[in-house]
Design an enzyme around this catalytic site. Structure first.
Site, PDB file in Angstrom:
ATOM      1  N   THR A   1       0.851  -1.199   0.000  1.00 34.06           N
ATOM      2  CA  THR A   1       0.000   0.000   0.000  1.00 34.06           C
ATOM      3  C   THR A   1       0.884   1.245   0.000  1.00 34.06           C
ATOM      4  OG1 THR A   1      -0.069  -0.052   2.419  1.00 34.06           O
ATOM      5  CG2 THR A   1      -1.956  -1.005   1.268  1.00 34.06           C
TER       6      THR A   1
ATOM      7  N   ASP B   1      -0.905   4.500   0.840  1.00 35.02           N
ATOM      8  CA  ASP B   1      -2.174   5.201   1.011  1.00 35.02           C
ATOM      9  C   ASP B   1      -1.992   6.713   1.118  1.00 35.02           C
ATOM     10  OD1 ASP B   1      -3.242   2.658   1.131  1.00 35.02           O
ATOM     11  OD2 ASP B   1      -3.871   2.775   3.234  1.00 35.02           O
TER      12      ASP B   1
ATOM     13  N   GLN C   1     -11.879   2.807  -1.781  1.00 36.72           N
ATOM     14  CA  GLN C   1     -11.580   3.201  -0.401  1.00 36.72           C
ATOM     15  C   GLN C   1     -10.914   4.566  -0.395  1.00 36.72           C
ATOM     16  OE1 GLN C   1     -12.391   2.735   2.452  1.00 36.72           O
ATOM     17  NE2 GLN C   1     -10.756   3.032   3.930  1.00 36.72           N
TER      18      GLN C   1
ATOM     19  N   TYR D   1      -4.353   1.666  -4.998  1.00 35.33           N
ATOM     20  CA  TYR D   1      -4.541   0.276  -4.542  1.00 35.33           C
ATOM     21  C   TYR D   1      -5.854  -0.305  -5.099  1.00 35.33           C
ATOM     22  CZ  TYR D   1      -4.672  -3.498  -0.965  1.00 35.33           C
ATOM     23  OH  TYR D   1      -4.707  -4.696  -0.293  1.00 35.33           O
TER      24      TYR D   1
HETATM   25  N1  CAA Z   1     -14.830   8.764   4.131  1.00 32.72           N
HETATM   26  C1  CAA Z   1     -15.008  10.095   4.220  1.00 32.72           C
HETATM   27  N2  CAA Z   1     -14.115  10.922   4.770  1.00 32.72           N
HETATM   28  C2  CAA Z   1     -12.998  10.380   5.258  1.00 32.72           C
HETATM   29  C3  CAA Z   1     -12.732   9.009   5.224  1.00 32.72           C
HETATM   30  C4  CAA Z   1     -13.724   8.194   4.637  1.00 32.72           C
HETATM   31  N3  CAA Z   1     -13.583   6.861   4.566  1.00 32.72           N
HETATM   32  N4  CAA Z   1     -11.550   8.763   5.760  1.00 32.72           N
HETATM   33  C5  CAA Z   1     -11.059   9.967   6.150  1.00 32.72           C
HETATM   34  N5  CAA Z   1     -11.945  10.933   5.861  1.00 32.72           N
HETATM   35  C6  CAA Z   1     -11.831  12.329   6.142  1.00 32.72           C
HETATM   36  C7  CAA Z   1     -11.457  12.540   7.602  1.00 32.72           C
HETATM   37  O1  CAA Z   1     -12.625  12.511   8.413  1.00 32.72           O
HETATM   38  C8  CAA Z   1     -10.796  13.896   7.578  1.00 32.72           C
HETATM   39  O2  CAA Z   1     -11.773  14.893   7.548  1.00 32.72           O
HETATM   40  P1  CAA Z   1     -11.570  16.233   8.399  1.00 32.72           P
HETATM   41  O3  CAA Z   1     -10.290  16.845   7.885  1.00 32.72           O
HETATM   42  O4  CAA Z   1     -12.795  17.016   8.097  1.00 32.72           O
HETATM   43  O5  CAA Z   1     -11.467  15.774   9.825  1.00 32.72           O
HETATM   44  C9  CAA Z   1     -10.102  13.915   6.205  1.00 32.72           C
HETATM   45  O6  CAA Z   1     -10.748  12.895   5.432  1.00 32.72           O
HETATM   46  C10 CAA Z   1      -8.655  13.593   6.305  1.00 32.72           C
HETATM   47  O7  CAA Z   1      -8.518  12.313   6.975  1.00 32.72           O
HETATM   48  P2  CAA Z   1      -7.176  11.953   7.724  1.00 32.72           P
HETATM   49  O8  CAA Z   1      -6.993  12.861   8.897  1.00 32.72           O
HETATM   50  O9  CAA Z   1      -7.167  10.485   8.009  1.00 32.72           O
HETATM   51  O10 CAA Z   1      -6.136  12.375   6.580  1.00 32.72           O
HETATM   52  P3  CAA Z   1      -4.655  11.957   6.368  1.00 32.72           P
HETATM   53  O11 CAA Z   1      -4.196  12.732   5.192  1.00 32.72           O
HETATM   54  O12 CAA Z   1      -3.893  12.005   7.637  1.00 32.72           O
HETATM   55  O13 CAA Z   1      -4.772  10.410   5.977  1.00 32.72           O
HETATM   56  C11 CAA Z   1      -5.388   8.501   4.759  1.00 32.72           C
HETATM   57  C12 CAA Z   1      -5.503  10.011   4.855  1.00 32.72           C
HETATM   58  C13 CAA Z   1      -3.905   8.118   4.553  1.00 32.72           C
HETATM   59  C14 CAA Z   1      -6.171   8.062   3.558  1.00 32.72           C
HETATM   60  C15 CAA Z   1      -5.911   7.886   6.065  1.00 32.72           C
HETATM   61  O14 CAA Z   1      -7.236   8.322   6.274  1.00 32.72           O
HETATM   62  C16 CAA Z   1      -5.912   6.375   6.016  1.00 32.72           C
HETATM   63  O15 CAA Z   1      -4.904   5.725   6.248  1.00 32.72           O
HETATM   64  N6  CAA Z   1      -7.077   5.783   5.723  1.00 32.72           N
HETATM   65  C17 CAA Z   1      -7.220   4.311   5.669  1.00 32.72           C
HETATM   66  C18 CAA Z   1      -7.053   3.820   4.259  1.00 32.72           C
HETATM   67  C19 CAA Z   1      -7.244   2.346   4.277  1.00 32.72           C
HETATM   68  O16 CAA Z   1      -8.328   1.824   4.572  1.00 32.72           O
HETATM   69  N7  CAA Z   1      -6.221   1.598   3.922  1.00 32.72           N
HETATM   70  C20 CAA Z   1      -6.288   0.170   3.951  1.00 32.72           C
HETATM   71  C21 CAA Z   1      -4.929  -0.371   4.221  1.00 32.72           C
HETATM   72  S1  CAA Z   1      -4.984  -2.110   4.521  1.00 32.72           S
HETATM   73  C22 CAA Z   1      -5.319  -2.758   3.030  1.00 32.72           C
HETATM   74  O17 CAA Z   1      -5.290  -2.129   2.016  1.00 32.72           O
HETATM   75  C23 CAA Z   1      -5.667  -4.229   3.032  1.00 32.72           C
HETATM   76  C24 CAA Z   1      -6.954  -4.435   2.359  1.00 32.72           C
HETATM   77  O18 CAA Z   1      -6.960  -4.908   1.222  1.00 32.72           O
HETATM   78  C25 CAA Z   1      -8.214  -4.149   3.076  1.00 32.72           C
END
Ligand code: CAA
Length: 246
Positions: free
Chosen positions: A91, A93, A146, A152
């Site tokens: 990943t 991300d 996602q 990804y």
């Molecule tokens: N839907 C809507 N809004 C979302 C959201 C979602 N799913 N996720 C985050 N947001 C919003 C947050 O609420 C935040 O809003 P505010 O600024 O208004 O508070 C804004 O987006 C920014 O979010 P972050 O503070 O998390 O932002 P960041 O830049 O620090 O990180 C990110 C962004 C890297 C994408 C982080 O949110 C993250 O790691 N998300 C998870 C991604 C994920 O699911 N990865 C899976 C990895 S495991 C894998 O991939 C295996 C598999 O096959 C399942």
């Protein structure tokens, strides 16, 4: 069950290790690739301590040359590859408006181009021998998208497009091609998601917990016996009910 030669890419990772163990337990001769020699040897020692055997071959699946050499190394040691599990993945991300070309390319190369690189050197032999099993390890996020995973999700959705095309081309040759789409599993990859974000994701899983690598290995093994010959081009979701497409 007949003992087969199985190549599991990324077999030293969380889900990969569970797949290697299950295939070995089913009587198959298992090989996997590695990039870090010391890490791979430590992994093999642990596998052996628990009675599990595997052949290690060096190589990066994102390189066509490495992938070809990996396959030839496995063939030299164990014989022709009869089962291929395209499991290796990474990943990088970040939301798309911040994504660099490098973050895009690394994920597409390792998760999707790898599938071409590794499958291409095994497919002709499987067609000649009229038997083969190919399983792509995709993801729930290839099915539903996602936040933060445009790279990804694109690669993982692409893997299943590959599955359903290859399934059609090779059905007459005794080769089945299927996809397993895991949900969130308790591996290092998922544990790297920031805890507050991860907690919100777990709250969306009807089973109320992360999955285990063994639960994915079980789904993969389902496609491998002779009795599964009629099942090809399928996408098996194993995600604790988090996404229920049909
Ligand atoms: N839907 C809507 N809004 C979302 C959201 C979602 N799913 N996720 C985050 N947001 C919003 C947050 O609420 C935040 O809003 P505010 O600024 O208004 O508070 C804004 O987006 C920014 O979010 P972050 O503070 O998390 O932002 P960041 O830049 O620090 O990180 C990110 C962004 C890297 C994408 C982080 O949110 C993250 O790691 N998300 C998870 C991604 C994920 O699911 N990865 C899976 C990895 S495991 C894998 O991939 C295996 C598999 O096959 C399942």
């Amino acid at each position: 069950m007949t003992s087969r030669v199985a190549l599991v890419t990324g077999g030293t990772g969380g889900i990969g290790t569970a797949i290697c163990r299950r295939l070995h337990a089913a009587g198959h001769r298992v090989a996997t690739n590695y990039r870090d020699e010391a890490r791979a040897q430590a992994w093999l020692r642990k596998m052996r301590e628990s009675g599990c055997e595997a052949t290690l071959v060096p190589g990066d699946v994102s390189s066509p040359e490495d992938a070809e050499r990996m396959v030839r190394d496995v063939e030299a040691e164990l014989g022709p590859v009869e089962i291929l599990i395209n499991n290796a993945g990474i990943t990088r991300d970040t939301t798309f408006h911040k994504m660099t070309a490098q973050q895009w390319q690394e994920v597409i190369n390792t998760n999707l181009n790898s599938v071409f690189n590794v499958t291409r050197p095994v497919i002709e032999g499987m067609r000649e021998r009229k038997w083969g099993r190919i399983v792509q390890i995709s993801s729930i996020n290839g099915q539903k998208g996602q936040y933060g995973q445009a790279n990804y999700a694109a690669a993982k959705a692409g893997m299943h497009g590959f599955t359903i095309s290859l399934a059609q081309e090779n059905a007459r040759f005794g080769i089945t091609v299927n996809t397993v789409s895991p949900g969130y599993i308790g591996t290092d990859m998922v544990m790297a998601v920031p805890e507050p974000v991860r907690e919100k994701i777990v709250a969306q899983i009807p089973t109320g917990r992360l999955g285990t690598p063994d639960e994915i290995a079980y789904a993969v093994a389902f496609f491998l016996p002779d009795e599964a010959a009629w099942i090809t081009g399928a996408n098996l979701s194993a995600n604790g009910g988090q996404y229920m497409g049909w």
